[in-house]
Design a protein around this motif. Structure first.
Motif, PDB file in Angstrom:
ATOM      1  N   LEU A 243     -28.459 -26.986 -74.709  1.00  0.00           N
ATOM      2  CA  LEU A 243     -29.121 -26.289 -75.814  1.00  0.00           C
ATOM      3  C   LEU A 243     -29.634 -24.911 -75.425  1.00  0.00           C
TER       4      LEU A 243
ATOM      5  N   ARG B 267     -39.466 -28.913 -70.204  1.00  0.00           N
ATOM      6  CA  ARG B 267     -39.166 -29.095 -68.783  1.00  0.00           C
ATOM      7  C   ARG B 267     -39.683 -27.902 -67.974  1.00  0.00           C
TER       8      ARG B 267
ATOM      9  N   CYS C 295     -38.038 -26.519 -75.192  1.00  0.00           N
ATOM     10  CA  CYS C 295     -37.918 -27.396 -74.029  1.00  0.00           C
ATOM     11  C   CYS C 295     -39.246 -27.469 -73.283  1.00  0.00           C
TER      12      CYS C 295
ATOM     13  N   ALA D  55     -28.108 -24.696 -68.487  1.00  0.00           N
ATOM     14  CA  ALA D  55     -27.082 -25.654 -68.070  1.00  0.00           C
ATOM     15  C   ALA D  55     -25.844 -24.928 -67.542  1.00  0.00           C
TER      16      ALA D  55
ATOM     17  N   CYS E  54     -33.843 -29.440 -65.018  1.00  0.00           N
ATOM     18  CA  CYS E  54     -33.068 -29.252 -66.251  1.00  0.00           C
ATOM     19  C   CYS E  54     -32.218 -30.498 -66.528  1.00  0.00           C
ATOM     20  N   LYS E  55     -32.194 -30.949 -67.785  1.00  0.00           N
ATOM     21  CA  LYS E  55     -31.403 -32.118 -68.187  1.00  0.00           C
ATOM     22  C   LYS E  55     -29.958 -31.747 -68.507  1.00  0.00           C
ATOM     23  N   ARG E  56     -29.652 -30.464 -68.504  1.00  0.00           N
ATOM     24  CA  ARG E  56     -28.305 -29.966 -68.832  1.00  0.00           C
ATOM     25  C   ARG E  56     -27.856 -30.453 -70.204  1.00  0.00           C
ATOM     26  N   CYS E  57     -28.749 -30.340 -71.162  1.00  0.00           N
ATOM     27  CA  CYS E  57     -28.415 -30.770 -72.523  1.00  0.00           C
ATOM     28  C   CYS E  57     -27.489 -29.780 -73.225  1.00  0.00           C
TER      29      CYS E  57
END
Length: 278
Positions: free
Chosen positions: A165, A151, A149, A169, A160-163
């Protein structure tokens, strides 16, 4: 669960054994301070050796009282008068001597640190109050973030994109659900700055045993409840954290009115596969 309890008991026994030896060594050194110069002090003043002896006896008494207070606190798991001072003596006095004594006895430093963290957690649980969410800080290591990542989360966790992974998240879900502060630190200096800026009354910290032990020492007298991260890929790379321990800690330290409608942990681990599903 039984295996975890056995590990905790083993760590507690190691801690008690080392701290007993540490107390004996400290008292022995204090006694030596009186015995060694005893013959020469009489030449300065007839009462000099006895004054020094009274001082040494007083210090031995202080160390002994501190040891037995800490011992009873560990064994009974109850909040005793002066519990915070017992924790302070453990952090500032006993731990460094324990590490030295353990090294002389051939005890692995990791085992000593793990026993210290385990006992520290019990002392914190015994003495700590319950707090509002804004007074509690979840302090996480940067190695929980996926190594793939790009980020930057140290200065703003909401980047954080809260993917899903990595565990971040799921930690953000805890932050949203309980309202506690959440921050990521890349090292001790950043961690200290975060603590100064946020001014929490309690820290729930996740890290490896080295960082947890040093962080507990640096933060004193601020109570720090330590949770060891999981390192399936080795140290400082894509680590994990046990969801159950974090939720259990939140239910112990938050005021009851902020826990209504929130169920305790389910025993799952916040991992790269289930980071967003709490």
């Amino acid at each position: 669960m039984t295996h975890t309890r056995s590990i905790r008991k083993a760590r507690k026994r190691l801690f008690i054994g080392l701290i007993s030896g540490t107390c004996f060594v400290v008292c022995l050194l204090l006694a030596a301070l009186w015995f060694v110069p005893y013959l020469g002090l009489a030449n300065i003043h007839p009462a000099a050796s006895w004054l020094l002896g009274a001082l040494v006896v007083g210090l031995i008494g202080f160390v002994s009282v501190a040891y037995w207070g800490l011992f009873l606190n560990i064994v009974t798991k109850r909040h005793l008068p002066g519990a915070n001072r017992f924790r302070g003596l453990t952090v500032k006095l006993f731990l460094p001597v324990m590490v030295l004594l353990g090294r002389l006895l051939g005890v692995d430093k990791e085992a000593i640190m793990l026993s210290f963290i385990s006992v520290n957690n019990e002392l914190v649980q015994a003495e700590a109050d319950r707090y509002r969410p804004e007074d509690v800080l979840l302090l996480m290591p940067h190695c929980l973030q996926s190594s793939k990542c790009d980020r930057r989360l140290t200065y703003d966790i909401n980047n954080c994109k809260r993917c899903g992974l990595c565990p971040i998240a799921g930690l953000l879900d805890l932050h949203d659900a309980y309202g506690v502060n959440l921050a990521i630190a890349t090292g001790g200096t950043i961690a200290r700055r975060i603590v100064v800026q946020m001014r929490p009354r309690l820290i729930i910290a996740v890290a490896c045993y080295r960082d947890l032990a040093s962080g507990i020492q640096d933060a004193y007298p601020l109570p720090v409840f330590g949770v060891l991260n999981e390192r399936p890929h080795g140290p400082c790379l894509d680590t994990l954290v046990d969801h159950t321990q974090l939720v259990t800690a939140l239910h112990r330290f938050l005021l009851p009115e902020f826990l209504e409608g929130k169920a305790p942990g389910t025993g799952r681990t916040i991992s790269t596969a289930q980071g967003a599903s709490l």
